[in-house]
Design a protein around this motif. Structure first.
Motif, PDB file in Angstrom:
ATOM      1  N   LYS A 129       0.873  -1.178   0.000  1.00 55.32           N
ATOM      2  CA  LYS A 129       0.000   0.000   0.000  1.00 55.32           C
ATOM      3  C   LYS A 129       0.909   1.227   0.000  1.00 55.32           C
ATOM      4  O   LYS A 129       1.184   1.821   1.032  1.00 55.32           O
ATOM      5  CB  LYS A 129      -0.931  -0.012   1.221  1.00 55.32           C
ATOM      6  N   ALA A 130       1.398   1.561  -1.192  1.00 55.83           N
ATOM      7  CA  ALA A 130       2.417   2.602  -1.311  1.00 55.83           C
ATOM      8  C   ALA A 130       1.813   3.997  -1.352  1.00 55.83           C
ATOM      9  O   ALA A 130       0.633   4.174  -1.644  1.00 55.83           O
ATOM     10  CB  ALA A 130       3.244   2.362  -2.571  1.00 55.83           C
ATOM     11  N   GLY A 131       2.679   4.989  -1.085  1.00 54.38           N
ATOM     12  CA  GLY A 131       2.298   6.394  -1.222  1.00 54.38           C
ATOM     13  C   GLY A 131       2.180   7.119   0.095  1.00 54.38           C
ATOM     14  O   GLY A 131       2.058   6.512   1.161  1.00 54.38           O
ATOM     15  N   GLY A 132       2.237   8.445   0.010  1.00 54.89           N
ATOM     16  CA  GLY A 132       2.017   9.294   1.176  1.00 54.89           C
ATOM     17  C   GLY A 132       3.004   9.090   2.299  1.00 54.89           C
ATOM     18  O   GLY A 132       2.639   9.148   3.479  1.00 54.89           O
ATOM     19  N   SER A 133       4.277   8.833   1.951  1.00 53.34           N
ATOM     20  CA  SER A 133       5.321   8.614   2.960  1.00 53.34           C
ATOM     21  C   SER A 133       4.982   7.459   3.893  1.00 53.34           C
ATOM     22  O   SER A 133       5.439   7.422   5.038  1.00 53.34           O
ATOM     23  CB  SER A 133       5.569   9.899   3.772  1.00 53.34           C
ATOM     24  N   GLY A 134       4.185   6.534   3.410  1.00 52.67           N
ATOM     25  CA  GLY A 134       3.824   5.374   4.212  1.00 52.67           C
ATOM     26  C   GLY A 134       2.728   5.619   5.225  1.00 52.67           C
ATOM     27  O   GLY A 134       2.339   4.708   5.953  1.00 52.67           O
ATOM     28  N   ALA A 156      13.610   7.443  -2.488  1.00 54.66           N
ATOM     29  CA  ALA A 156      12.352   6.683  -2.444  1.00 54.66           C
ATOM     30  C   ALA A 156      11.161   7.548  -2.069  1.00 54.66           C
ATOM     31  O   ALA A 156      10.026   7.083  -2.116  1.00 54.66           O
ATOM     32  CB  ALA A 156      12.479   5.516  -1.470  1.00 54.66           C
ATOM     33  N   GLY A 157      11.409   8.792  -1.692  1.00 55.66           N
ATOM     34  CA  GLY A 157      10.316   9.693  -1.354  1.00 55.66           C
ATOM     35  C   GLY A 157      10.670  10.616  -0.214  1.00 55.66           C
ATOM     36  O   GLY A 157      11.619  10.366   0.543  1.00 55.66           O
ATOM     37  N   PRO A 158       9.935  11.710  -0.052  1.00 61.96           N
ATOM     38  CA  PRO A 158      10.211  12.664   1.014  1.00 61.96           C
ATOM     39  C   PRO A 158      10.093  12.010   2.391  1.00 61.96           C
ATOM     40  O   PRO A 158       9.148  11.271   2.667  1.00 61.96           O
ATOM     41  CB  PRO A 158       9.117  13.735   0.833  1.00 61.96           C
ATOM     42  N   GLY A 159      11.069  12.271   3.238  1.00 60.65           N
ATOM     43  CA  GLY A 159      11.015  11.781   4.603  1.00 60.65           C
ATOM     44  C   GLY A 159      11.445  10.349   4.804  1.00 60.65           C
ATOM     45  O   GLY A 159      11.447   9.861   5.930  1.00 60.65           O
ATOM     46  N   THR A 160      11.830   9.658   3.729  1.00 63.66           N
ATOM     47  CA  THR A 160      12.335   8.305   3.889  1.00 63.66           C
ATOM     48  C   THR A 160      13.768   8.358   4.422  1.00 63.66           C
ATOM     49  O   THR A 160      14.430   9.399   4.392  1.00 63.66           O
ATOM     50  CB  THR A 160      12.326   7.561   2.550  1.00 63.66           C
ATOM     51  N   ALA A 161      14.246   7.213   4.901  1.00 61.69           N
ATOM     52  CA  ALA A 161      15.626   7.160   5.381  1.00 61.69           C
ATOM     53  C   ALA A 161      16.592   7.504   4.255  1.00 61.69           C
ATOM     54  O   ALA A 161      17.615   8.161   4.483  1.00 61.69           O
ATOM     55  CB  ALA A 161      15.923   5.772   5.936  1.00 61.69           C
TER      56      ALA A 161
END
Length: 333
Positions: free
Chosen positions: A76-81, A167-172
């Motif tokens: 369920k991808a998207g929205g920084s998880g 991989a997206g904003p706020g990811t490690a």
């Protein structure tokens, strides 16, 4: 950022730890309704191909055999998880929906999103960490820099010219690169994607020249020499086959960061089930063959008790909170 006291953070995990320390007897509730007696769902808040997905599927395959029930991985991808993690929070706490949690969703998001609708150590019951994954700075073969020192030199000469994918904003991946930029005093533009898979596809296609990714998901293209690896984020070198890649700490002393992925349950999940999952995960992650498979994917097994996992998450929240504040990182940038 919300305040997480030690007592508050470890309340649920401490209860689970008590169950783990108790004599190994079958509780009457489980004797009446054995768990699992139907498929178990692992909710992964990222698309296929990302490290959390890779290792969730590896665990699911082994646990399906052990539990004699299908373990189904749902992406369920998207929205920084966040949407997926909210879904996991709202799931029926019966052990049949478990949340794959990560450095991004549980370590970074509490600082990045002040109004986050879930609280990692309140709304979930930590079960165990699964793996630690070094992150790696990789580049398209045509990128002029062959080493980290050369990348730093190029970026300093022409601030803002170069960009990197994550991989997206706020990811490690994102914040580790921001930490690198902060320490090296660089201006490299962030290009966020919805997961490592799409970002890697554009890197391979030459649409973006640099990327910070987990070593696990970047391993194949590195080994095949379709991309080149400049440095890993852990202070020590990664295990084979990436042991030849130098750490960022060789250039910037003290630099140390890693991605990670673990398992958690909705807060009111029966502790007997949490204990069962923890025991099975620990046994699996200490098996020599499983260790070999994890290390082949450029990661390190990291099993532990619910209490140890809760303490680890608390430390990650604090560490990444400092990075978010220092870099002024906001959602979407």
């Amino acid at each position: 950022m919300r305040s997480y006291t030690r007592r508050r953070a470890l309340t649920l995990a401490g209860a689970a730890g008590a169950v783990l320390a108790a004599p190994a007897v079958v509780p009457s509730a489980l004797a009446q309704a054995p768990w699992p007696n139907k498929p178990v769902h692992f909710i992964v808040p990222f698309p296929p191909g990302q490290a959390a997905d890779i290792f969730a599927r590896l665990m699911a395959e082994k646990l399906t055999t052990l539990w004699k029930q299908q373990v189904i991985v749902e992406n369920k991808a998207g929205g920084s998880g966040i949407p997926a993690t909210e879904y996991g929070k709202a799931a029926t706490p019966d052990g049949y929906t478990l949340m794959v949690v990560s450095s991004g969703t549980f370590g970074v998001n509490p600082s990045l999103f002040p109004d986050l609708a879930y609280r990692p150590l309140i709304d979930f019951l930590p079960i165990s960490n699964i793996i630690l994954v070094p992150l790696v700075i990789v580049a398209h073969p045509s990128f002029p820099a062959k080493t980290l020192d050369e990348l730093i030199e190029l970026a300093r000469k022409e601030p803002g010219k170069y960009s990197y994918a994550s991989a997206g904003p706020g990811t490690a991946q994102h914040l580790a690169m921001e930490l690198f930029k902060l320490r090296a005093k660089l201006d490299i533009v962030h290009v966020p994607y919805k997961g490592s898979g799409p970002a890697m596809a554009d890197l391979l296609g030459g649409h973006v020249m640099l990327m910070m990714d987990s070593a696990a998901s970047a391993l194949g293209p590195i080994v095949d020499r379709r991309i080149k690896a400049l440095a890993v984020t852990t202070a020590r070198r990664a295990a084979s086959p990436l042991d030849g890649i130098p750490p960022i700490a060789d250039t910037l002393p003290g630099f140390d960061a890693a991605g990670w992925s673990g398992l958690a349950a909705p807060a009111r999940t029966p502790l007997e089930i949490v204990a069962r999952v923890n025991r099975d995960l620990q046994a699996l992650l200490k098996d020599p063959e499983m260790i070999r498979q994890i290390e082949q994917r450029a990661a390190m097994p990291a099993p532990g008790s619910p209490i140890e996992f809760a303490e680890f998450i608390k430390k990650e929240i604090d560490t990444w909170g400092e990075v978010v504040r220092a870099t002024g990182t906001k959602p979407g940038n």
